[in-house]
Design an enzyme around this catalytic site. Structure first.
Site, PDB file in Angstrom:
ATOM      1  N   ASP A 102       0.803  -1.230   0.000  1.00 44.99           N
ATOM      2  CA  ASP A 102       0.000   0.000   0.000  1.00 44.99           C
ATOM      3  C   ASP A 102       0.830   1.273   0.000  1.00 44.99           C
ATOM      4  O   ASP A 102       0.322   2.334   0.321  1.00 44.99           O
ATOM      5  CB  ASP A 102      -0.988  -0.003   1.178  1.00 44.99           C
ATOM      6  N   GLU A 103       2.121   1.185  -0.337  1.00 41.89           N
ATOM      7  CA  GLU A 103       2.926   2.411  -0.318  1.00 41.89           C
ATOM      8  C   GLU A 103       3.957   2.435  -1.441  1.00 41.89           C
ATOM      9  O   GLU A 103       4.433   1.391  -1.887  1.00 41.89           O
ATOM     10  CB  GLU A 103       3.618   2.589   1.033  1.00 41.89           C
TER      11      GLU A 103
HETATM   12  P1  TTP Z   1       0.234   0.229   6.903  1.00 40.74           P
HETATM   13  O1  TTP Z   1       0.350   1.247   5.816  1.00 40.74           O
HETATM   14  O2  TTP Z   1       1.287   0.179   7.955  1.00 40.74           O
HETATM   15  O3  TTP Z   1      -1.162   0.413   7.688  1.00 40.74           O
HETATM   16  P2  TTP Z   1      -2.576   0.841   7.152  1.00 40.74           P
HETATM   17  O4  TTP Z   1      -2.557   1.186   5.707  1.00 40.74           O
HETATM   18  O5  TTP Z   1      -3.568  -0.243   7.514  1.00 40.74           O
HETATM   19  O6  TTP Z   1      -2.927   2.083   8.035  1.00 40.74           O
HETATM   20  P3  TTP Z   1      -2.329   3.560   7.934  1.00 40.74           P
HETATM   21  O7  TTP Z   1      -3.501   4.428   7.618  1.00 40.74           O
HETATM   22  O8  TTP Z   1      -1.773   3.836   9.299  1.00 40.74           O
HETATM   23  O9  TTP Z   1      -1.303   3.557   6.852  1.00 40.74           O
HETATM   24  O10 TTP Z   1       0.133  -1.204   6.277  1.00 40.74           O
HETATM   25  C1  TTP Z   1      -0.547  -1.468   5.062  1.00 40.74           C
HETATM   26  C2  TTP Z   1      -1.270  -2.795   5.111  1.00 40.74           C
HETATM   27  O11 TTP Z   1      -0.342  -3.838   5.383  1.00 40.74           O
HETATM   28  C3  TTP Z   1      -2.319  -2.873   6.198  1.00 40.74           C
HETATM   29  O12 TTP Z   1      -3.603  -2.409   5.768  1.00 40.74           O
HETATM   30  C4  TTP Z   1      -2.327  -4.322   6.552  1.00 40.74           C
HETATM   31  C5  TTP Z   1      -0.945  -4.812   6.242  1.00 40.74           C
HETATM   32  N1  TTP Z   1      -0.165  -4.979   7.500  1.00 40.74           N
HETATM   33  C6  TTP Z   1      -0.091  -6.244   8.069  1.00 40.74           C
HETATM   34  O13 TTP Z   1      -0.624  -7.206   7.524  1.00 40.74           O
HETATM   35  N2  TTP Z   1       0.588  -6.385   9.260  1.00 40.74           N
HETATM   36  C7  TTP Z   1       1.189  -5.319   9.907  1.00 40.74           C
HETATM   37  O14 TTP Z   1       1.784  -5.504  10.985  1.00 40.74           O
HETATM   38  C8  TTP Z   1       1.106  -4.023   9.294  1.00 40.74           C
HETATM   39  C9  TTP Z   1       1.745  -2.833   9.966  1.00 40.74           C
HETATM   40  C10 TTP Z   1       0.427  -3.902   8.102  1.00 40.74           C
HETATM   41 MG    MG Z   2      -1.095   2.462   4.933  1.00 35.76          MG
END
Ligand code: TTP
Ligand code: MG
Length: 341
Positions: free
Chosen positions: A105-106
């Site tokens: 997601d990044e």
């Molecule tokens: P992140 O970008 O860390 O979290 P997020 O997108 O859910 O929330 P934020 O708005 O804070 O960015 O992680 C992206 C995805 O990766 C998240 O939706 C689920 C997955 N993930 C895991 O499976 N285990 C983990 O420990 C983390 C941090 C993320």
């Molecule tokens: Mg995220």
């Protein structure tokens, strides 16, 4: 001066679930394991509504259930999330070919060569992602990857944050050292032990002292990072002078036999491709993506450019040996680069 964007989706897995089941919008949603909070498993992510109860990634599902029994618990659906991820990445590629996809997601985007002001580009990216997926993201704008990543996290969800070199003392130094890329729980505890909690406190330590504690390379990294200095380039997957093949397994696997057999098939394809196109290459890289989508590469450079199946296979297995295969494998790939005719 470079201009780097870091784009990070908001509560990614949970937001996708809320998008496809609108009745979940505004509710605490927890995605993790097989979605049964009485079973073993951890939280992958939680909607912002669920985070208000103290639920966060990596927490046992049972704990999350205790904190908020009314939350909707859902299983992880990687297939769906990867489809959405591909749409996002291809949307981003329309803006700049210099893109580093960091995780599901990044991504980083280098927009240094574009004339449009970065905040306009960021706003347009947010609109386009919203149009194609219905989801929101947060974007950091900075002169380097280190600061762009910190920035994207500063106004979540749905934010745009600009950090310039002038903001380092005022907006970065007060943050926890954990915000720095490469500072994990272990380094955090160690730093706390020597009285350092914030990035600013880290910046007050001399280079020699940091090298004494962390060794030459990590010590020098921390010294620069605490000052917001980062020259690392984007690692783009698109490389003209290389040939590659990869395969995603139907099911995540940990069977070494199957992994190595798949690798051999890919090696054969790549070697055939080199011979057909009349190229030889020097660097063999093996890529593995694990079931949690963390992706790693190992590379081996051979003495002379080669298109020999045996030599490429040898180098690839040297690389494979250097992976820790503790988690299940989702994807394996091979690339031969440094090509010449
Ligand atoms: P992140 O970008 O860390 O979290 P997020 O997108 O859910 O929330 P934020 O708005 O804070 O960015 O992680 C992206 C995805 O990766 C998240 O939706 C689920 C997955 N993930 C895991 O499976 N285990 C983990 O420990 C983390 C941090 C993320
Ligand atoms: Mg995220």
């Amino acid at each position: 001066m470079r201009r780097i964007l870091h784009i990070d989706m908001d509560a990614f897995f949970a937001a996708i679930e809320q998008k496809r089941r609108p009745e979940l919008i505004g509710k605490p949603v927890v995605v993790g394991g097989n979605g049964d909070p009485t079973k073993r498993g951890v939280v992958s992510t939680a909607s912002y509504e669920a985070r208000r109860f103290g639920i966060h990634s990596a927490m046992p599902l049972m704990t999350a259930y205790r904190l908020c029994p009314d939350a909707v618990f859902l299983p992880v659906d990687y297939e769906e999330y990867s489809k959405v991820s591909e749409i996002i990445m291809s949307t981003l590629r329309d803006f700049s070919p210099i893109i580093e996809e960091v995780g599901i997601d990044e991504a980083f985007l280098d927009i240094s060569e574009m004339d449009t002001p970065p905040e306009e580009i960021a706003a347009e990216i947010k609109r386009r992602i919203k149009d194609t997926t219905g989801l929101t993201c947060s974007i950091g704008i900075a002169p380097n990857k280190l600061l762009a990543k910190i920035a994207s996290d500063m106004q979540k969800p749905d934010g745009i944050t600009i950090i310039t070199e002038n903001d380092i003392e005022t907006r970065i130094w007060s943050l926890s050292v954990r915000k720095l890329w490469g500072v994990g729980p272990k380094t955090e505890v160690y730093l706390k032990g020597i009285g350092i909690r914030t990035i600013g406190e880290l910046a007050s330590v001399s280079l020699d002292t940091l090298i004494g504690h962390f060794g030459q390379s990590h010590g020098a990294y921390l010294y620069k990072a605490s000052r917001g200095i980062d020259e690392s380039p984007l690692i783009t997957h698109w490389e003209p002078k290389s040939t590659s093949r990869e395969t995603t397994f139907q099911k995540d696997i940990n069977n070494y036999q199957i992994i190595s057999r798949s690798l051999i098939d890919l090696i054969r394809d790549v070697a055939d491709d080199l011979k057909q196109r009349g190229y030889k290459g020097r660097t063999v890289t093996v890529k593995i993506r694990f079931s949690d989508f963390k992706t790693y590469t190992r590379a081996k450079t051979v003495m002379k450019p080669t298109d020999s199946l045996n030599e490429i296979r040898w180098a690839a297995f040297q690389c494979l040996k250097r992976f820790e295969l503790k988690k299940k494998v989702r994807l394996i790939g091979i690339r031969v680069s440094g090509l010449e005719k």
